[in-house]
Each structure stands twice: as C-alpha cells, then as structure tokens.
Scaffold this active site. Structure first.
Site, PDB file in Angstrom:
ATOM      1  N   SER A 138      -2.149 -23.324  -0.308  1.00  0.00           N
ATOM      2  CA  SER A 138      -1.255 -24.166  -1.103  1.00  0.00           C
ATOM      3  C   SER A 138       0.138 -24.078  -0.510  1.00  0.00           C
ATOM      4  CB  SER A 138      -1.235 -23.660  -2.552  1.00  0.00           C
ATOM      5  OG  SER A 138      -0.215 -24.290  -3.305  1.00  0.00           O
ATOM      6  N   TYR A 151       0.174 -17.198  -9.582  1.00  0.00           N
ATOM      7  CA  TYR A 151      -0.679 -18.023  -8.713  1.00  0.00           C
ATOM      8  C   TYR A 151      -0.092 -18.085  -7.315  1.00  0.00           C
ATOM      9  CZ  TYR A 151      -2.707 -22.285  -6.704  1.00  0.00           C
ATOM     10  OH  TYR A 151      -3.322 -23.197  -5.875  1.00  0.00           O
TER      11      TYR A 151
END
Length: 247
Positions: A138, A151
């Site tokens: 990501s 996260y």
C-alpha cells in the site's frame, strides 16, 4: 526478467472481491491458463466459477490459519505466479484504546500471513522454474496515515519483508513485485474513509500484468500511488534496491 501471464497458472488470495477480483479478471483477460481463487469461504467464489469455468479453481486460504496456507500449497503444486493480496484494515490511531488489539490482528494477517505465504509457496515456485511472487502492500507502507496508523505500520513491515524476499527469491529465479495502491474503490476504502477519492480496482489488475511482463520491482497503479512512487524513486534507487555491499 519478466513474466507474461498468458498461459501461466496463478494464485490470488482474497480473490472474490476488490483488488483480488480485479487481478483475477486481468489475468484471465490476458490469457492465464488457470487461476486458483484463494478465499476464506469457497462459496464466495461461485460467481468466478460461473464466469470462467474450469480455468478458475476455488481454493481455501485463510491468512489467519497457517495450516490452510500449507495445505493450499500442496494442492496448487503447478502454480507459477502467486499474488498475496488479502489483508485486513482496522481503523486505529496509536492513542486509540483498541490500538493494540487492532495491530495484533493486522500483524497476524498482513505480516505473519505474508511470511507463511512466502515459506509455503517459495519451494513451489522454485520447482516451477522460478515464476513470480507478488505482495500487495500500500502507499500506507511508505507513509503513515494517522486514522489507520496500525494498518500503516503493518504494511510497512510487509514492505520491508518484501524487500528481503526479493533478494532471497532472486537466488531461485523468482521475480518479486511489491504493489503499492493508493485509494482504490473497495470495501476497505469505505472502511478507511477514502471512498470519495478512490479509483477503479482495474488499475491494479492491468498494472500488475504490465509490471510482471516488464520485470518491475514495484507497481504504483493509481494517481496517489504514482505521486508517492515518484517521490520515493530516488531513495529506492540509491538505498533500497542496491545490494547491501554496494552502499
């Protein structure tokens, strides 16, 4: 080194929706011979089977259950391209009361799951002439976002592991690609509060086909990702990508 997905056998975790589904669709559209759709619930792959028939084989993998990963590797002994896409996001800042519990779940899936996937499938890829191992990370692996900081931290750990895997798996001729999407129109984008700026999942699927073919180390598929990737490029070229002895 590059891989044409045409005629290849691939496996995609989290294949039933979002980015995973887009990758399956792209692989199929570009001529993959077979795709193992790895999901936690085999029933969620029914529409994929209906669309692609015998070219699509549902396979049980739950990244929270390592035994399912090793069992799947024994079944998918012909796989040449492994895409570890499945992940989990819990909205938690470092000061949230649920920060530790959220981070524990994210570590278990996003980090330990990656390690198990690599350990289970590296020997399979080696036996099948190397192939490719793809980790969907990501932009949050390169820059923390406070509302989902835990996260981001888990994806930073996964990104670091992906760098190490690239070095180790090169010894057996396995291409490693680290994918860094920004906001993509998935359930996770809604959960993370970025749905209003999200872009289509197809950008990741089509981008990955090209990245594999070109032998790219990283993929930045969408607008935000490209901006982050452009800024990161000089650091990566000078510090991340050279062998440690070259620094």
């Amino acid at each position: 080194m590059g891989i044409d997905i045409n005629g290849r056998t691939a496996l995609v975790t989290g294949a039933n929706r979002g980015i995973g589904r887009a990758i399956v669709d792209a692989f199929m559209q570009h001529g993959a011979a077979k795709v193992y759709a790895a999901v936690r619930d085999l029933g969620t792959a029914a529409d994929l089977v209906e669309e692609y028939g015998t070219r699509l084989q549902p396979l049980h993998i739950d990244l929270e259950k390592p035994e399912s990963i090793y069992a799947a590797a024994a079944i998918a002994s012909d796989v040449e391209v492994v895409v570890n896409n499945a992940g989990v996001l819990k909205k938690a800042t470092p000061l949230s009361s649920e920060a530790i519990s959220a981070f524990e779940i994210e570590l278990k899936v996003n980090v330990f799951g990656l390690i198990h996937m690599a350990q289970a499938f590296a020997p399979v890829l080696k036996a099948n002439a190397g192939g490719a191992f793809v980790q969907v990370n990501s932009v949050a692996s390169l820059r923390s976002f406070t509302p989902f900081a835990t996260y981001s931290a888990s994806k930073a750990a996964a990104c670091s592991l992906t760098q190490a895997l690239r070095e180790q798996l090169a010894e057996q001729g396995t291409q490693v690609v680290s994918v860094h999407p920004g906001p993509i129109a998935t359930d996770m984008a809604v959960q993370g509060g970025v749905a209003d700026i999200a872009e289509p999942p197809s950008l990741v699927g089509e981008g990955l086909v090209s990245a594999l073919l070109n032998g790219d180390l990283r993929l930045y598929p969408d607008s935000m990702a490209k901006e982050v990737g452009a800024a990161y490029a000089s650091f990566a070229a000078r510090i991340v990508d050279p062998d440690p002895g070259e620094l």
